[in-house]
Structure formats: C-alpha cells, structure tokens
Design an enzyme around this catalytic site. Structure first.
Site, PDB file in Angstrom:
ATOM      1  N   ASP A  15       0.812  -1.224   0.000  1.00  0.00           N
ATOM      2  CA  ASP A  15       0.000   0.000   0.000  1.00  0.00           C
ATOM      3  C   ASP A  15       0.845   1.274   0.000  1.00  0.00           C
ATOM      4  O   ASP A  15       0.520   2.254  -0.678  1.00  0.00           O
ATOM      5  CB  ASP A  15      -0.882   0.068   1.262  1.00  0.00           C
ATOM      6  CG  ASP A  15      -1.980  -0.959   1.269  1.00  0.00           C
ATOM      7  OD1 ASP A  15      -2.176  -1.639   0.235  1.00  0.00           O
ATOM      8  OD2 ASP A  15      -2.641  -1.107   2.311  1.00  0.00           O
ATOM      9  N   ARG A  24       2.748  12.683  -5.151  1.00  0.00           N
ATOM     10  CA  ARG A  24       3.091  13.557  -6.266  1.00  0.00           C
ATOM     11  C   ARG A  24       2.204  13.339  -7.493  1.00  0.00           C
ATOM     12  O   ARG A  24       2.330  14.039  -8.478  1.00  0.00           O
ATOM     13  CB  ARG A  24       4.542  13.278  -6.708  1.00  0.00           C
ATOM     14  CG  ARG A  24       5.588  13.900  -5.851  1.00  0.00           C
ATOM     15  CD  ARG A  24       5.672  15.391  -6.175  1.00  0.00           C
ATOM     16  NE  ARG A  24       6.542  16.085  -5.239  1.00  0.00           N
ATOM     17  CZ  ARG A  24       7.823  16.362  -5.476  1.00  0.00           C
ATOM     18  NH1 ARG A  24       8.390  15.985  -6.605  1.00  0.00           N
ATOM     19  NH2 ARG A  24       8.524  17.006  -4.594  1.00  0.00           N
ATOM     20  N   ARG A  55      -6.968   6.232  -1.180  1.00  0.00           N
ATOM     21  CA  ARG A  55      -5.864   7.111  -0.791  1.00  0.00           C
ATOM     22  C   ARG A  55      -4.502   6.545  -1.192  1.00  0.00           C
ATOM     23  O   ARG A  55      -3.541   7.265  -1.300  1.00  0.00           O
ATOM     24  CB  ARG A  55      -5.903   7.402   0.707  1.00  0.00           C
ATOM     25  CG  ARG A  55      -5.543   6.214   1.553  1.00  0.00           C
ATOM     26  CD  ARG A  55      -5.457   6.589   3.009  1.00  0.00           C
ATOM     27  NE  ARG A  55      -6.755   6.889   3.571  1.00  0.00           N
ATOM     28  CZ  ARG A  55      -7.031   6.797   4.872  1.00  0.00           C
ATOM     29  NH1 ARG A  55      -6.086   6.430   5.708  1.00  0.00           N
ATOM     30  NH2 ARG A  55      -8.227   7.049   5.332  1.00  0.00           N
ATOM     31  N   GLU A 157      -7.379 -13.032  10.685  1.00  0.00           N
ATOM     32  CA  GLU A 157      -6.085 -12.358  10.861  1.00  0.00           C
ATOM     33  C   GLU A 157      -6.162 -11.572  12.157  1.00  0.00           C
ATOM     34  O   GLU A 157      -7.048 -10.734  12.335  1.00  0.00           O
ATOM     35  CB  GLU A 157      -5.786 -11.434   9.672  1.00  0.00           C
ATOM     36  CG  GLU A 157      -4.442 -10.739   9.857  1.00  0.00           C
ATOM     37  CD  GLU A 157      -3.934 -10.024   8.605  1.00  0.00           C
ATOM     38  OE1 GLU A 157      -4.274 -10.455   7.477  1.00  0.00           O
ATOM     39  OE2 GLU A 157      -3.189  -9.046   8.759  1.00  0.00           O
ATOM     40  N   HIS A 196      -0.072  -6.156  11.353  1.00  0.00           N
ATOM     41  CA  HIS A 196      -0.246  -4.730  11.619  1.00  0.00           C
ATOM     42  C   HIS A 196       0.836  -4.235  12.569  1.00  0.00           C
ATOM     43  O   HIS A 196       0.932  -4.697  13.705  1.00  0.00           O
ATOM     44  CB  HIS A 196      -1.622  -4.368  12.196  1.00  0.00           C
ATOM     45  CG  HIS A 196      -1.976  -2.930  11.877  1.00  0.00           C
ATOM     46  ND1 HIS A 196      -1.451  -1.880  12.571  1.00  0.00           N
ATOM     47  CD2 HIS A 196      -2.741  -2.395  10.905  1.00  0.00           C
ATOM     48  CE1 HIS A 196      -1.905  -0.750  12.044  1.00  0.00           C
ATOM     49  NE2 HIS A 196      -2.680  -1.028  11.023  1.00  0.00           N
TER      50      HIS A 196
HETATM   51  N1  PXP Z   1      -3.033  -6.738   7.905  1.00  0.00           N
HETATM   52  C1  PXP Z   1      -4.106  -5.928   7.726  1.00  0.00           C
HETATM   53  C2  PXP Z   1      -5.457  -6.563   7.722  1.00  0.00           C
HETATM   54  C3  PXP Z   1      -3.962  -4.547   7.528  1.00  0.00           C
HETATM   55  O1  PXP Z   1      -5.040  -3.766   7.362  1.00  0.00           O
HETATM   56  C4  PXP Z   1      -2.655  -4.008   7.463  1.00  0.00           C
HETATM   57  C5  PXP Z   1      -2.459  -2.546   7.187  1.00  0.00           C
HETATM   58  O2  PXP Z   1      -2.977  -2.229   5.957  1.00  0.00           O
HETATM   59  C6  PXP Z   1      -1.577  -4.889   7.628  1.00  0.00           C
HETATM   60  C7  PXP Z   1      -1.794  -6.239   7.874  1.00  0.00           C
HETATM   61  C8  PXP Z   1      -0.163  -4.419   7.545  1.00  0.00           C
HETATM   62  O3  PXP Z   1       0.101  -3.493   8.547  1.00  0.00           O
HETATM   63  P1  PXP Z   1       1.445  -2.667   8.489  1.00  0.00           P
HETATM   64  O4  PXP Z   1       1.397  -1.860   7.235  1.00  0.00           O
HETATM   65  O5  PXP Z   1       1.406  -1.846   9.732  1.00  0.00           O
HETATM   66  O6  PXP Z   1       2.577  -3.657   8.474  1.00  0.00           O
END
Ligand code: PXP
Length: 254
Positions: A15, A24, A55, A157, A196
C-alpha cells in the site's frame, strides 16, 4: 487448516508504495514493481488494501496486480457493496475484510465481527461461494473467533497493533492474548494469520506462535526499504521469522 504450521508465510503489503506515488501523482514509485521485487525476495503473497477513498492503492493497481503478478493476492477490503463487486470481478486468492473509517490514518482496530455478524454474512457467503478465501481482521478475542466460525470464514487475521505499540509488561500481556487467540483459532478449525505494525524488533515473538500460518507486513518494510532497499528489508524480515519459528519448534521438541 488448523494444524500447527512449520512454515510461516510472509505477505508483503505494498500500500505505502502507492502512498508515496500518490503524494506527487504520476506513476513513480510503481507498486507493481514493488510486488515483483517482493516476489523475488521471497514473499509468499502480496497484500493490498483498496480503500473506499483510494488514498493509496487504485483500481488500476488491482487490475494490474491480478493480471501481472503470479503470487497469491490478498485483497483487503471494507464490507461494502462496491468492494464486494470489485472482489467478485477480480476473484483474488483471498479477501481480508477489515473495518474502515475515512478519518483513520490506518486500520485502527479489528472488525467487530461479533456485533456485525448479520451485516457480514452476505460478504462471507458471496466471497466464499466465488472460491475466494475469506479472512476477517479481528482483535485476539474468543468472541470474534466464534463469530468468524459462525460466519463460515475459514481464516482470521489477528490485529497485532496493540502488541506492537505497547512496551514492557503491557507488551507481554498483548502477546499472551495473541498466543491464546491463535491456539483457540486452531482449535476452532480456523487458519490463523496476524499483522499490523510488525517490525524487525517486534516480529520474533509473533512468528514463534506455532499455530500462525501467515504474517502480513507493510509499512515498516516499505519504510525500511528507503534505507536498505526492499529486497534486503524483506529478506531480513523473512530470516527473523524463520529464526524465531525454528527456535520455537526446537524448544518444543527438546
Ligand atoms: N493486515 C491488515 C489486515 C492490515 O489492514 C494491514 C495494514 O494495511 C496490515 C496487515 C499491515 O500493517 P502494516 O502496514 O502496519 O505492516
């Protein structure tokens, strides 16, 4: 699949390559290039979150990820009719349903699957019927695990954000919650993933949890890539995961 996993898969979330690109406009840096590099560095899957406000990842990015990348795609999505239609059109390997608030900087907490059970049912059913592996991004809590079972989601998850942000005894307490929830998930027949906020410093104790099958990691890897390159960041993360898992398996069989 509920058995203990010897190999822990790494899903790389791209992402934030798109976040930098979008700062940019234009095409650079290209998330597809990151996905290709991640594949070469040993990622087992690519994760991308198509947010309602677009975004970072765009619809065009998802088209290209589906068409051009051979690794399994884990599409993170809010439970909305628009996202359901997109997922059903693309049929990614997996769809992870996440809570989404427009004002949040990132996914702040897990999905309250226990409270939203009736609203989520249509999503888990339609995605599952299309052959997409459905996962629910939840807090490590037995009520949420039971809701996932009731909804027929094969995968959960666990949100590791609170563990990653805490320190000392507080961190140990959050880790214990993750360990318990992963074990309960396995007993309930759920395949358990986590993610996360994970970093080189925080990944070890999570990777050592025997019933986890996959970690999804993004922000730290993309940030670290600025200093050491994406290939090196992913390889180091992979090796820390493997080391923690091997040590944990050794301790249990000793
Ligand atoms: N798992 C899920 C379901 C998430 O929403 C995210 C963040 O988009 C991640 C994992 C990865 O988290 P991080 O970018 O903090 O490593």
């Amino acid at each position: 699949m509920s058995a203990k996993a010897t190999y822990l898969r790494l899903g790389v979330n791209i992402d934030h390559v798109a976040t930098i690109r979008n700062a940019r406009g234009g095409r650079h840096p290209d998330p597809l290039r990151a996905a290709r590099q991640a594949a070469q560095a040993g990622a087992d899957g690519i994760t991308a979150h198509l947010r309602e406000d677009r975004r970072h990842i765009s619809d065009h990015d998802i088209d290209r990820l589906v068409d051009e990348i051979d690794l399994p795609l884990n599409l993170e999505m809010a439970a909305t009719p628009e996202m359901l239609a997109i997922a059903l059109r693309h049929k990614p390997h997996a769809a992870c349903i996440v809570p989404e608030k427009r004002t949040e900087v990132t996914t702040e907490g897990g999905l309250d699957a226990a409270r939203l059970r009736d609203d989520l049912r249509r999503y888990t059913q339609e995605l599952g019927a299309a052959g997409i592996r459905v996962s629910l991004f939840i807090e490590p809590d037995i009520r949420q695990l039971e809701a996932a079972v009731a909804l027929g989601a094969p995968v959960v998850e666990l949100h590791t954000g609170a563990y990653c942000e805490a320190e000392g005894a507080e961190r140990d307490r959050h880790l214990a919650r993750l360990v318990t929830a992963a074990e309960q998930a396995a007993q309930l027949g759920l395949e358990c993933h986590a993610g996360h906020g994970l970093t080189f410093d925080s990944v070890g104790p999570v990777a050592a949890i025997p019933s986890l099958h996959e970690l999804n990691i993004g922000h730290f890897l993309i940030g670290e890539a600025i200093f050491s390159g994406l290939d090196s960041a992913i390889k180091r993360m992979r090796s820390l995961m493997d080391k923690a898992r091997a040590e944990a398996m050794g301790e249990r069989s000793a």
